[in-house]
Design an enzyme around this catalytic site. Structure first.
Site, mmCIF file in Angstrom:
data_model
loop_
_atom_site.group_PDB
_atom_site.id
_atom_site.type_symbol
_atom_site.label_atom_id
_atom_site.label_comp_id
_atom_site.label_asym_id
_atom_site.label_seq_id
_atom_site.Cartn_x
_atom_site.Cartn_y
_atom_site.Cartn_z
ATOM 1 N N GLU A 87 0.822 -1.206 0.000
ATOM 2 C CA GLU A 87 0.000 0.000 0.000
ATOM 3 C C GLU A 87 0.859 1.259 0.000
ATOM 4 O O GLU A 87 1.991 1.261 0.501
ATOM 5 C CB GLU A 87 -0.926 -0.014 1.220
ATOM 6 N N CYS A 100 3.509 8.516 1.524
ATOM 7 C CA CYS A 100 4.018 7.560 2.492
ATOM 8 C C CYS A 100 4.196 6.243 1.740
ATOM 9 O O CYS A 100 3.210 5.672 1.253
ATOM 10 C CB CYS A 100 2.972 7.445 3.604
ATOM 11 N N CYS A 107 6.127 -7.122 7.056
ATOM 12 C CA CYS A 107 7.238 -6.700 7.902
ATOM 13 C C CYS A 107 7.548 -7.820 8.880
ATOM 14 O O CYS A 107 6.636 -8.472 9.398
ATOM 15 C CB CYS A 107 6.873 -5.431 8.675
ATOM 16 N N CYS A 111 5.966 -5.802 15.613
ATOM 17 C CA CYS A 111 5.429 -4.890 16.643
ATOM 18 C C CYS A 111 3.945 -5.217 16.828
ATOM 19 O O CYS A 111 3.189 -5.273 15.857
ATOM 20 C CB CYS A 111 5.610 -3.439 16.228
ATOM 21 N N CYS A 114 0.902 -2.961 15.414
ATOM 22 C CA CYS A 114 0.957 -2.522 14.022
ATOM 23 C C CYS A 114 0.341 -3.571 13.107
ATOM 24 O O CYS A 114 0.712 -4.748 13.159
ATOM 25 C CB CYS A 114 2.414 -2.281 13.638
ATOM 26 N N CYS A 327 -1.246 5.658 10.131
ATOM 27 C CA CYS A 327 -0.033 4.982 10.600
ATOM 28 C C CYS A 327 -0.378 3.646 11.236
ATOM 29 O O CYS A 327 -1.247 3.565 12.101
ATOM 30 C CB CYS A 327 0.675 5.802 11.668
#
Ligand code: SAH
Ligand code: SF4
Length: 347
Positions: A87, A100, A107, A111, A114, A327
């Site tokens: 994205e 962004c 990933c 975390c 997230c 975010c």
């Protein structure tokens, strides 16, 4: 044949066939500085425009484009040539725009809060796949000028520096974005910070801190066990001393977890020590993490506390929560069903 933005100058020359060298330079300028499609390169003969479009295909296929904030926030879900999904988010402001970008599909850093981390790692993006996200955003932002690029989409850029550093050079040298308007955000991979500091490009470094003591940071950001705060702060200090650029600390405020008075004091100590600026943002909701973000009054209190202790702090405006473009919400179509139902952010 590589895709359009993974093609080097020699590939562009090859795609043109038997043409004088100035043609390849003309096309390069069209692809990067002017950010146009081969079909729009009216200084080229029609046959060559067609040939280029065929020989240098784009890497990103739009799977879904969503808008929020009255069209001021645009999110693309792209399908890459091997089917991977990533994205990109474009944010319009009055006269300029910020994009962004993602540096990886997924990933590996895990975390907990997230959405990208919750979905796991798929693969690194290539340099061209990163650069093309910016070029597509430049095109969409017109007539606004795309002035800023932040590596705050999916993925950990410092885990993919072999492709991120060349992408930064392309964006700076060829697209013409000033290094001061390029920001790389990291969860805190110390060797990566050290390597990026030596590229000679004065880009901005954002460190996603979220906790100012190892015990809490170990739980929020697992990579802290490998690179604890002491070594991370040494790398931040080294960055400031080596580049003369201030680091910014990103801090997603989580109710009752990292928004306590003790967090204000600890964060202030670290920020003052390495001369960092602090960016606060209330945690955005994600499917796999139940604790909500700090309510607005608490965010303000936290900020005021930092300012009182002599720290430069700002609260980041939240964009794109309605389309999961804010975010930490990017997950590229992975329907995660664990946890409670998604809530709309209150901010
Ligand atoms: N991997 C890099 C860059 C991508 S994440 C990094 O972690 O820095 C971009 C930013 O969004 C980081 O600061 C990250 O900590 C933050 N973030 C992740 N999940 C979030 C959430 N649910 N709400 C608010 N910010 C979040
Ligand atoms: Fe990866 Fe950054 Fe999300 Fe952590 S916050 S899982 S490092 S994208």
């Amino acid at each position: 044949m590589p895709t359009r933005y993974d093609a080097g100058p020699e590939d562009v020359a090859a795609a043109l066939g038997d043409q004088p060298a100035f043609r390849a330079r003309q096309v390069w300028d069209g692809l990067y500085r002017r950010a146009i499609e081969p079909g729009e390169m009216t200084d080229l003969p029609l046959r060559l425009r067609q040939q280029l479009a065929d020989e240098l295909p784009l890497a990103l296929e739009p799977e879904l484009v969503s808008e929020a904030d009255g069209g001021d926030t645009v999110k693309w879900l792209w399908r890459l040539q091997d089917g991977a999904l990533v994205e990109t988010v474009l944010m319009h402001y009055a006269e300029r725009a910020t994009v962004c970008v993602s540096s990886q599909a997924g990933c590996a850093m895990g975390c907990s809060f997230c959405a990208t981390g919750q979905a796991g790692f798929e693969r690194h993006l290539t340099t061209g796949e990163i650069v093309e996200q910016v070029v597509r955003a430049v095109q969409r932002a017109r007539p606004r000028r795309l002035s800023n690029v932040v590596f705050m989409g999916m993925g950990e850029p410092m885990a993919n520096l072999d492709h991120v550093i060349p992408a930064l050079h392309r964006l700076h040298d060829d697209v013409g974005i000033s290094a001061r308007h390029l920001t790389v955000s990291t969860v805190g991979l110390v060797p990566g910070i050290e390597r990026l500091a030596t590229t000679g490009l004065p880009v901005n470094l954002a460190v996603s801190l979220h906790a100012a003591d190892d015990e809490l940071r170990d739980t929020l950001v697992p990579v802290n066990r490998r690179h604890p705060l002491e070594s991370l702060m040494a790398a931040c200090r080294g960055w400031f001393e080596g580049t003369g650029r201030r680091v910014s600390f990103e801090w997603a405020l989580i109710a009752g977890v990292n928004d306590r008075p003790v967090d204000v004091r600890r964060l202030a100590d670290l920020a003052r020590d390495v001369r960092a600026h602090v960016n606060l943002i209330p945690l955005n909701p994600t499917p796999g993490y139940a604790t909500p973000g700090t309510p607005p009054a608490g965010v303000q209190r936290f900020k005021d506390g930092l300012v009182e202790l002599g720290v430069n702090a700002t609260v980041r405006r939240n964009r794109g929560t309605g389309i999961d473009a804010a975010c930490g919400q990017l997950r590229a179509g992975h329907e995660v069903t664990i946890g409670r139902r998604r809530r709309r952010a209150a901010v």
